[in-house]
Scaffold this motif. Structure first.
Motif, PDB file in Angstrom:
ATOM      1  N   ALA A  55       0.865  -1.188   0.000  1.00  0.00           N
ATOM      2  CA  ALA A  55       0.000   0.000   0.000  1.00  0.00           C
ATOM      3  C   ALA A  55       0.893   1.227   0.000  1.00  0.00           C
ATOM      4  O   ALA A  55       2.122   1.104  -0.096  1.00  0.00           O
ATOM      5  CB  ALA A  55      -0.911   0.000   1.218  1.00  0.00           C
ATOM      6  N   GLY A  56       0.287   2.410   0.104  1.00  0.00           N
ATOM      7  CA  GLY A  56       1.077   3.622   0.229  1.00  0.00           C
ATOM      8  C   GLY A  56       1.877   3.571   1.524  1.00  0.00           C
ATOM      9  O   GLY A  56       1.391   3.090   2.539  1.00  0.00           O
ATOM     10  N   SER A  57       3.120   4.066   1.500  1.00  0.00           N
ATOM     11  CA  SER A  57       3.988   4.011   2.686  1.00  0.00           C
ATOM     12  C   SER A  57       3.337   4.681   3.891  1.00  0.00           C
ATOM     13  O   SER A  57       3.505   4.246   5.031  1.00  0.00           O
ATOM     14  CB  SER A  57       5.326   4.688   2.397  1.00  0.00           C
ATOM     15  N   ASP A  58       2.590   5.763   3.634  1.00  0.00           N
ATOM     16  CA  ASP A  58       1.940   6.495   4.724  1.00  0.00           C
ATOM     17  C   ASP A  58       0.843   5.664   5.362  1.00  0.00           C
ATOM     18  O   ASP A  58       0.698   5.617   6.580  1.00  0.00           O
ATOM     19  CB  ASP A  58       1.356   7.801   4.182  1.00  0.00           C
ATOM     20  N   GLU A  59       0.072   4.968   4.512  1.00  0.00           N
ATOM     21  CA  GLU A  59      -1.010   4.131   5.022  1.00  0.00           C
ATOM     22  C   GLU A  59      -0.437   2.977   5.861  1.00  0.00           C
ATOM     23  O   GLU A  59      -0.974   2.632   6.917  1.00  0.00           O
ATOM     24  CB  GLU A  59      -1.804   3.591   3.838  1.00  0.00           C
ATOM     25  N   LEU A  60       0.662   2.400   5.376  1.00  0.00           N
ATOM     26  CA  LEU A  60       1.297   1.305   6.116  1.00  0.00           C
ATOM     27  C   LEU A  60       1.782   1.788   7.481  1.00  0.00           C
ATOM     28  O   LEU A  60       1.647   1.087   8.488  1.00  0.00           O
ATOM     29  CB  LEU A  60       2.467   0.733   5.312  1.00  0.00           C
ATOM     30  N   ALA A  61       2.359   3.014   7.512  1.00  0.00           N
ATOM     31  CA  ALA A  61       2.834   3.566   8.775  1.00  0.00           C
ATOM     32  C   ALA A  61       1.668   3.724   9.750  1.00  0.00           C
ATOM     33  O   ALA A  61       1.784   3.403  10.940  1.00  0.00           O
ATOM     34  CB  ALA A  61       3.518   4.913   8.533  1.00  0.00           C
ATOM     35  N   GLY A  71      -0.013  11.100  -6.759  1.00  0.00           N
ATOM     36  CA  GLY A  71      -0.274  10.533  -5.446  1.00  0.00           C
ATOM     37  C   GLY A  71      -0.817  11.621  -4.533  1.00  0.00           C
ATOM     38  O   GLY A  71      -0.518  12.808  -4.731  1.00  0.00           O
ATOM     39  N   ALA A  72      -1.611  11.223  -3.550  1.00  0.00           N
ATOM     40  CA  ALA A  72      -2.165  12.199  -2.611  1.00  0.00           C
ATOM     41  C   ALA A  72      -1.045  12.792  -1.764  1.00  0.00           C
ATOM     42  O   ALA A  72       0.058  12.246  -1.706  1.00  0.00           O
ATOM     43  CB  ALA A  72      -3.209  11.536  -1.721  1.00  0.00           C
ATOM     44  N   GLU A  73      -1.335  13.897  -1.122  1.00  0.00           N
ATOM     45  CA  GLU A  73      -0.359  14.482  -0.213  1.00  0.00           C
ATOM     46  C   GLU A  73      -0.071  13.505   0.920  1.00  0.00           C
ATOM     47  O   GLU A  73      -0.984  12.899   1.469  1.00  0.00           O
ATOM     48  CB  GLU A  73      -0.887  15.800   0.355  1.00  0.00           C
ATOM     49  N   GLY A  74       1.222  13.352   1.247  1.00  0.00           N
ATOM     50  CA  GLY A  74       1.599  12.394   2.278  1.00  0.00           C
ATOM     51  C   GLY A  74       1.958  11.043   1.690  1.00  0.00           C
ATOM     52  O   GLY A  74       2.691  10.276   2.295  1.00  0.00           O
ATOM     53  N   VAL A  75       1.431  10.719   0.516  1.00  0.00           N
ATOM     54  CA  VAL A  75       1.848   9.501  -0.183  1.00  0.00           C
ATOM     55  C   VAL A  75       3.167   9.833  -0.881  1.00  0.00           C
ATOM     56  O   VAL A  75       3.220  10.801  -1.643  1.00  0.00           O
ATOM     57  CB  VAL A  75       0.787   9.060  -1.217  1.00  0.00           C
ATOM     58  N   PRO A  76       4.242   9.075  -0.619  1.00  0.00           N
ATOM     59  CA  PRO A  76       5.554   9.479  -1.152  1.00  0.00           C
ATOM     60  C   PRO A  76       5.552   9.849  -2.633  1.00  0.00           C
ATOM     61  O   PRO A  76       6.064  10.916  -3.000  1.00  0.00           O
ATOM     62  CB  PRO A  76       6.428   8.254  -0.874  1.00  0.00           C
ATOM     63  N   PRO A 130       0.181  -6.244  12.614  1.00  0.00           N
ATOM     64  CA  PRO A 130       1.272  -7.178  12.868  1.00  0.00           C
ATOM     65  C   PRO A 130       2.325  -7.223  11.768  1.00  0.00           C
ATOM     66  O   PRO A 130       2.461  -8.224  11.085  1.00  0.00           O
ATOM     67  CB  PRO A 130       0.556  -8.511  12.977  1.00  0.00           C
ATOM     68  N   ALA A 131       3.088  -6.167  11.592  1.00  0.00           N
ATOM     69  CA  ALA A 131       4.141  -6.169  10.582  1.00  0.00           C
ATOM     70  C   ALA A 131       5.419  -6.743  11.182  1.00  0.00           C
ATOM     71  O   ALA A 131       5.770  -6.437  12.316  1.00  0.00           O
ATOM     72  CB  ALA A 131       4.395  -4.743  10.101  1.00  0.00           C
ATOM     73  N   ASP A 132       6.105  -7.591  10.408  1.00  0.00           N
ATOM     74  CA  ASP A 132       7.438  -8.051  10.815  1.00  0.00           C
ATOM     75  C   ASP A 132       8.505  -7.154  10.205  1.00  0.00           C
ATOM     76  O   ASP A 132       9.540  -6.901  10.799  1.00  0.00           O
ATOM     77  CB  ASP A 132       7.660  -9.499  10.372  1.00  0.00           C
ATOM     78  N   VAL A 133       8.228  -6.704   8.957  1.00  0.00           N
ATOM     79  CA  VAL A 133       9.194  -5.866   8.234  1.00  0.00           C
ATOM     80  C   VAL A 133       8.429  -4.704   7.610  1.00  0.00           C
ATOM     81  O   VAL A 133       7.289  -4.876   7.161  1.00  0.00           O
ATOM     82  CB  VAL A 133       9.891  -6.680   7.112  1.00  0.00           C
ATOM     83  N   TYR A 134       9.049  -3.520   7.588  1.00  0.00           N
ATOM     84  CA  TYR A 134       8.442  -2.364   6.941  1.00  0.00           C
ATOM     85  C   TYR A 134       9.431  -1.824   5.923  1.00  0.00           C
ATOM     86  O   TYR A 134      10.575  -1.518   6.260  1.00  0.00           O
ATOM     87  CB  TYR A 134       8.104  -1.301   7.995  1.00  0.00           C
ATOM     88  N   ALA A 135       9.000  -1.722   4.661  1.00  0.00           N
ATOM     89  CA  ALA A 135       9.839  -1.157   3.605  1.00  0.00           C
ATOM     90  C   ALA A 135       9.057  -0.037   2.949  1.00  0.00           C
ATOM     91  O   ALA A 135       7.946  -0.259   2.461  1.00  0.00           O
ATOM     92  CB  ALA A 135      10.202  -2.228   2.573  1.00  0.00           C
ATOM     93  N   ALA A 136       9.606   1.176   2.955  1.00  0.00           N
ATOM     94  CA  ALA A 136       8.865   2.345   2.494  1.00  0.00           C
ATOM     95  C   ALA A 136       9.553   3.003   1.304  1.00  0.00           C
ATOM     96  O   ALA A 136      10.732   2.762   1.039  1.00  0.00           O
ATOM     97  CB  ALA A 136       8.720   3.346   3.633  1.00  0.00           C
ATOM     98  N   ALA A 137       8.807   3.850   0.605  1.00  0.00           N
ATOM     99  CA  ALA A 137       9.339   4.537  -0.572  1.00  0.00           C
ATOM    100  C   ALA A 137       9.868   5.922  -0.229  1.00  0.00           C
ATOM    101  O   ALA A 137      10.121   6.726  -1.118  1.00  0.00           O
ATOM    102  CB  ALA A 137       8.248   4.638  -1.647  1.00  0.00           C
ATOM    103  N   SER A 138      10.016   6.194   1.053  1.00  0.00           N
ATOM    104  CA  SER A 138      10.520   7.486   1.491  1.00  0.00           C
ATOM    105  C   SER A 138      11.051   7.310   2.905  1.00  0.00           C
ATOM    106  O   SER A 138      10.497   6.538   3.673  1.00  0.00           O
ATOM    107  CB  SER A 138       9.382   8.513   1.464  1.00  0.00           C
TER     108      SER A 138
END
Lengths: 274, 243
Positions: B54-60, B128-133, B68-76
């Motif tokens: 999903a969008g990095s912001d939404e995942l955050a 992308g929306a504001e806040g979405v990398p 329950p995330a084990d790993v987080y990989a973001a685009a920013s």
């Protein structure tokens, strides 16, 4: 033994109620009423409310205006394939909204079935406010039409015959006999269609996109605000719970109301004296 | 909201059943939250893991709510840095870079060949929306070129990069800003136009193990896989740049 069974039933009922109601309750607990009102007064929420009301109203006028005569036709005319046609009209009822979204794109987008024709006319529908109206009407219309067909079918044919024998035209019979007698069902269908249209998400986000003040309806605003300002998302959610509750309550109250009004209308209808 | 997180966990666990093992070993039971632009390459690296793209912001937001995330990989770096400061994930490490491109539908109905064409009337632009990398990078890029005026032609703010690709690939929109890798993943449906690069728009992808990871050894192994030779080769093949 019987007692144990009763207890098990009551426990299941309690579990079902808690499962269905606790999430909704949690929305109202999460933020205070003051915060809720402040969040609803935010630009994002007000813009979404305006877009939802405007597109919902236009779609609803279209659904009632075309759906009512269409349903009357389907309910009163007998022809081959009528049953199949009614089933097809109902198809969007059970269709996943995302399918509605991709289907509308397949028809209306520039590469779609009607794309070239629309393009020649200078009409581009995807990602516009008109696209929201189309998406809402597409998913909501079957709720109304289905209910309207059923309501017209339950009108006693002898009353229709009596009206015609007494010299009323088919159009006058429709307005003064069939329509008032079906008012309860039409009202219920209208309310259900409005509720479904207000909640429309999947088809809208695919076909109309999401732009604040233009195509971002209330459900889309919940999604967009979740990671910007969760309070606004929760507040819009709470608002929609109240709107849904209102629709439901009016559905419950509707029959007793219309039974009274339609009865009084019919008394004067076939005579054509009014 | 804890309840919501629990339900999400159950749904993700159910969704993970039935995946086959990949060449990289078994990541059965591992839950990876990753930016949408990583969809193809992460699936290829660890077919047996459970992914939430999903969008990095939404995942955050989901991680903050206890998903329950084990790993987080973001685009920013923005959201990983925030989550690291909040004590929710380990220190993020950059594993790849990307660049912003402009895509148009294959038949390019609006005749867009450069950024200047975006300002023309009736061009339907999707970002992308504001806040979405991917949206923030696009806005930064336009500002860097002093062309923020083209944002007036935006007809939809999408919640992740795949939303932008979809709108352009179906021809609903005339153009959109996405990552170079998404443009190549979309194949023949879209055509990519290069965007002048700016220091502010270099896309960095950080990755980190969640502090409360339920499958910590697997999570660490996945991060090592991504940072290691095999991961870097797959990323390079998909068009990502070196960190």
């Amino acid at each position: 033994m019987r007692r144990a069974f009763d207890i098990a039933l009551a426990a299941a009922a309690g579990l079902a109620l808690a499962f269905l109601l606790l999430p909704l309750l949690a929305l109202f607990v999460r933020i205070s009423p003051d915060e809720l009102l402040a969040a609803l007064a935010s630009d994002a929420a007000l813009d979404a409310l305006w877009v939802s009301l405007k597109t919902g109203l236009v779609a609803h006028v279209f659904v009632l205006g075309v759906g009512t005569p269409a349903a009357y036709f389907l309910a009163t005319k007998r022809f081959r394939g009528r049953g199949a046609l009614i089933t097809l009209v109902e198809l969007p009822l059970v269709l996943p909204p995302a399918v509605a979204g991709i289907a509308l794109l397949a028809l209306f987008s520039r590469r779609g079935l009607l794309g070239a024709e629309l393009d020649a006319l200078g009409v581009q529908l995807p990602l516009t406010q008109a696209a929201v109206v189309i998406a809402v009407a597409f998913v909501a219309a079957p709720f109304y039409v289905r209910q309207a067909v059923a309501s017209f079918e339950t009108v006693d044919p002898t009353l229709i015959d009596a009206s015609r024998t007494l010299g009323a035209s088919p159009a006058r019979t429709f307005w003064r006999v069939a329509l008032p007698l079906s008012a309860t069902g039409l009202g219920a269908g209208s309310a259900l269609a409005w509720a479904r249209g207000t909640g429309e998400f999947g088809a809208t986000i695919m076909f109309a996109g999401s732009l604040q003040g233009v195509t971002q309806t209330l459900p889309l605003a919940i999604y967009a605000q979740l990671d910007i300002d969760p309070d606004v998302a929760v507040a819009i959610g709470a608002l929609l719970v109240l709107v849904s509750l209102t629709v439901l309550l009016s559905l419950k109250l509707l029959p007793s109301w219309t039974r009274f009004t339609s009865a009084s209308l019919i008394r004067s209808a076939p005579s054509g004296s009014s | 909201m804890r309840l919501l997180a629990g339900l999400l966990a159950a749904a993700l666990a159910a969704a993970s059943c039935g995946d086959g093992d990949g060449s990289a070993g078994s990541f059965e039971g591992l839950t990876v939250f990753a930016a949408a632009s990583l969809t193809e390459v992460f699936r290829q690296l660890a077919p047996s893991a459970t992914f939430n793209f999903a969008g990095s912001d939404e995942l955050a937001t989901q991680i903050r709510e206890g998903a329950p995330a084990d790993v987080y990989a973001a685009a920013s770096p923005r959201y990983p840095d925030e989550l690291f400061a909040e004590g929710l994930i380990d220190e993020p490490r950059v594993f790849a870079t990307n660049r912003l491109v402009l895509i148009v539908p294959a038949d390019n109905p609006a005749g867009i060949d450069s950024l200047d064409d975006l300002a023309a009337d009736e061009v339907k632009l999707v970002v992308g929306a504001e806040g979405v990398p991917v949206g923030d990078y696009a806005r930064a890029a336009l500002e860097a070129m002093d062309r923020a005026d083209v944002l007036e032609n935006v007809v939809s703010n999408e919640e992740d990069v795949k939303g932008v690709v979809g709108k352009v690939a179906t021809g609903a929109a005339d153009a959109g800003f996405v990552y170079a890798t998404d443009a190549s993943a979309a194949g023949d449906d879209v055509r990519a136009i290069e965007v002048p690069q700016d220091a502010r728009t270099v896309v960095r992808y950080p990755i980190a193990v969640a502090v409360e990871a339920e499958n910590e050894p697997q999570a660490r192994a996945f991060v090592e896989l991504v940072l290691g030779e095999e991961g870097q080769a797959a990323l390079a093949e998909a068009g990502f740049g070196r960190p």
